[in-house]
Design a protein around this motif. Structure first.
Motif, PDB file in Angstrom:
ATOM      1  N   MET A 127       0.846  -1.181   0.000  1.00 44.44           N
ATOM      2  CA  MET A 127       0.000   0.000   0.000  1.00 44.44           C
ATOM      3  C   MET A 127       0.887   1.237   0.000  1.00 44.44           C
ATOM      4  O   MET A 127       1.873   1.313   0.730  1.00 44.44           O
ATOM      5  N   ALA A 128       0.536   2.198  -0.804  1.00 48.95           N
ATOM      6  CA  ALA A 128       1.287   3.450  -0.869  1.00 48.95           C
ATOM      7  C   ALA A 128       0.862   4.383   0.261  1.00 48.95           C
ATOM      8  O   ALA A 128      -0.287   4.361   0.713  1.00 48.95           O
ATOM      9  N   HIS A 129       1.810   5.174   0.697  1.00 44.16           N
ATOM     10  CA  HIS A 129       1.563   6.203   1.704  1.00 44.16           C
ATOM     11  C   HIS A 129       1.967   7.537   1.090  1.00 44.16           C
ATOM     12  O   HIS A 129       2.807   7.582   0.194  1.00 44.16           O
ATOM     13  N   GLN A 130       1.366   8.613   1.586  1.00 43.95           N
ATOM     14  CA  GLN A 130       1.747   9.927   1.095  1.00 43.95           C
ATOM     15  C   GLN A 130       1.706  10.952   2.208  1.00 43.95           C
ATOM     16  O   GLN A 130       1.005  10.777   3.207  1.00 43.95           O
ATOM     17  N   VAL A 131       2.490  12.006   2.006  1.00 47.20           N
ATOM     18  CA  VAL A 131       2.495  13.151   2.902  1.00 47.20           C
ATOM     19  C   VAL A 131       2.429  14.393   2.030  1.00 47.20           C
ATOM     20  O   VAL A 131       3.166  14.520   1.048  1.00 47.20           O
ATOM     21  N   ILE A 132       1.530  15.283   2.384  1.00 45.89           N
ATOM     22  CA  ILE A 132       1.404  16.581   1.727  1.00 45.89           C
ATOM     23  C   ILE A 132       1.804  17.623   2.764  1.00 45.89           C
ATOM     24  O   ILE A 132       1.257  17.654   3.866  1.00 45.89           O
ATOM     25  N   CYS A 133       2.769  18.442   2.411  1.00 40.85           N
ATOM     26  CA  CYS A 133       3.339  19.398   3.362  1.00 40.85           C
ATOM     27  C   CYS A 133       2.270  20.320   3.957  1.00 40.85           C
ATOM     28  O   CYS A 133       2.312  20.643   5.133  1.00 40.85           O
ATOM     29  N   ARG A 134       1.306  20.724   3.163  1.00 42.55           N
ATOM     30  CA  ARG A 134       0.230  21.594   3.680  1.00 42.55           C
ATOM     31  C   ARG A 134      -0.538  20.935   4.823  1.00 42.55           C
ATOM     32  O   ARG A 134      -1.039  21.618   5.709  1.00 42.55           O
ATOM     33  N   ASP A 135      -0.647  19.603   4.794  1.00 46.02           N
ATOM     34  CA  ASP A 135      -1.351  18.889   5.865  1.00 46.02           C
ATOM     35  C   ASP A 135      -0.629  19.014   7.200  1.00 46.02           C
ATOM     36  O   ASP A 135      -1.229  18.806   8.251  1.00 46.02           O
ATOM     37  N   ALA A 136       0.659  19.355   7.141  1.00 42.10           N
ATOM     38  CA  ALA A 136       1.446  19.551   8.359  1.00 42.10           C
ATOM     39  C   ALA A 136       1.436  21.018   8.784  1.00 42.10           C
ATOM     40  O   ALA A 136       2.138  21.406   9.710  1.00 42.10           O
ATOM     41  N   GLY A 137       0.643  21.841   8.083  1.00 38.38           N
ATOM     42  CA  GLY A 137       0.497  23.244   8.463  1.00 38.38           C
ATOM     43  C   GLY A 137       1.475  24.183   7.788  1.00 38.38           C
ATOM     44  O   GLY A 137       1.575  25.344   8.179  1.00 38.38           O
ATOM     45  N   ASN A 138       2.192  23.704   6.776  1.00 44.24           N
ATOM     46  CA  ASN A 138       3.157  24.552   6.076  1.00 44.24           C
ATOM     47  C   ASN A 138       2.554  25.087   4.788  1.00 44.24           C
ATOM     48  O   ASN A 138       1.765  24.417   4.136  1.00 44.24           O
ATOM     49  N   ASP A 139       2.952  26.293   4.407  1.00 45.69           N
ATOM     50  CA  ASP A 139       2.515  26.892   3.146  1.00 45.69           C
ATOM     51  C   ASP A 139       3.472  26.418   2.057  1.00 45.69           C
ATOM     52  O   ASP A 139       4.375  27.136   1.638  1.00 45.69           O
ATOM     53  N   CYS A 140       3.287  25.170   1.634  1.00 41.29           N
ATOM     54  CA  CYS A 140       4.250  24.518   0.748  1.00 41.29           C
ATOM     55  C   CYS A 140       3.528  23.450  -0.067  1.00 41.29           C
ATOM     56  O   CYS A 140       2.683  22.729   0.453  1.00 41.29           O
ATOM     57  N   ASP A 141       3.881  23.329  -1.341  1.00 36.51           N
ATOM     58  CA  ASP A 141       3.229  22.371  -2.230  1.00 36.51           C
ATOM     59  C   ASP A 141       3.932  21.021  -2.299  1.00 36.51           C
ATOM     60  O   ASP A 141       3.563  20.173  -3.112  1.00 36.51           O
ATOM     61  N   PHE A 142       4.935  20.792  -1.457  1.00 40.07           N
ATOM     62  CA  PHE A 142       5.654  19.512  -1.468  1.00 40.07           C
ATOM     63  C   PHE A 142       4.696  18.361  -1.159  1.00 40.07           C
ATOM     64  O   PHE A 142       3.867  18.440  -0.263  1.00 40.07           O
ATOM     65  N   MET A 143       4.834  17.288  -1.957  1.00 40.64           N
ATOM     66  CA  MET A 143       4.062  16.066  -1.731  1.00 40.64           C
ATOM     67  C   MET A 143       4.956  14.903  -2.103  1.00 40.64           C
ATOM     68  O   MET A 143       5.688  14.963  -3.086  1.00 40.64           O
ATOM     69  N   VAL A 144       4.912  13.854  -1.279  1.00 38.79           N
ATOM     70  CA  VAL A 144       5.676  12.654  -1.588  1.00 38.79           C
ATOM     71  C   VAL A 144       4.776  11.448  -1.375  1.00 38.79           C
ATOM     72  O   VAL A 144       3.956  11.427  -0.459  1.00 38.79           O
ATOM     73  N   ARG A 145       4.923  10.468  -2.275  1.00 43.26           N
ATOM     74  CA  ARG A 145       4.144   9.232  -2.185  1.00 43.26           C
ATOM     75  C   ARG A 145       5.112   8.083  -2.411  1.00 43.26           C
ATOM     76  O   ARG A 145       5.955   8.137  -3.310  1.00 43.26           O
ATOM     77  N   SER A 146       4.994   7.038  -1.590  1.00 40.73           N
ATOM     78  CA  SER A 146       5.895   5.895  -1.723  1.00 40.73           C
ATOM     79  C   SER A 146       5.246   4.641  -1.163  1.00 40.73           C
ATOM     80  O   SER A 146       4.445   4.708  -0.229  1.00 40.73           O
ATOM     81  N   GLU A 147       5.608   3.501  -1.727  1.00 38.23           N
ATOM     82  CA  GLU A 147       5.209   2.199  -1.191  1.00 38.23           C
ATOM     83  C   GLU A 147       6.047   1.867   0.044  1.00 38.23           C
ATOM     84  O   GLU A 147       5.624   1.099   0.892  1.00 38.23           O
TER      85      GLU A 147
END
Length: 54
Positions: free
Chosen positions: A1-21
């Motif tokens: 199953m892949a997981h992802q983190v979106i920087c904005r979800d951590a409260g930052n004004d940033c478009d970084f997103m990473v997804r990985s198995e």
């Protein structure tokens, strides 16, 4: 199953997103991004707190 983190979800004004198995790889990438881009130190638990299934 892949997981992802979106920087904005951590409260930052940033478009970084990473997804990985590979959860360990994702955690290290997010921690590196947080340090290099935002000068923040995230723990593994911090990352897991904003990680979502993709």
């Amino acid at each position: 199953m892949a997981h992802q983190v979106i920087c904005r979800d951590a409260g930052n004004d940033c478009d970084f997103m990473v997804r990985s198995e590979n959860q360990d790889e994702l955690i290290e990438m997010v921690k590196m991004h947080a340090k290099e881009t935002h000068d923040l130190m995230y723990s593994t638990d911090d990352v897991k707190g904003v990680m979502k299934s993709a």
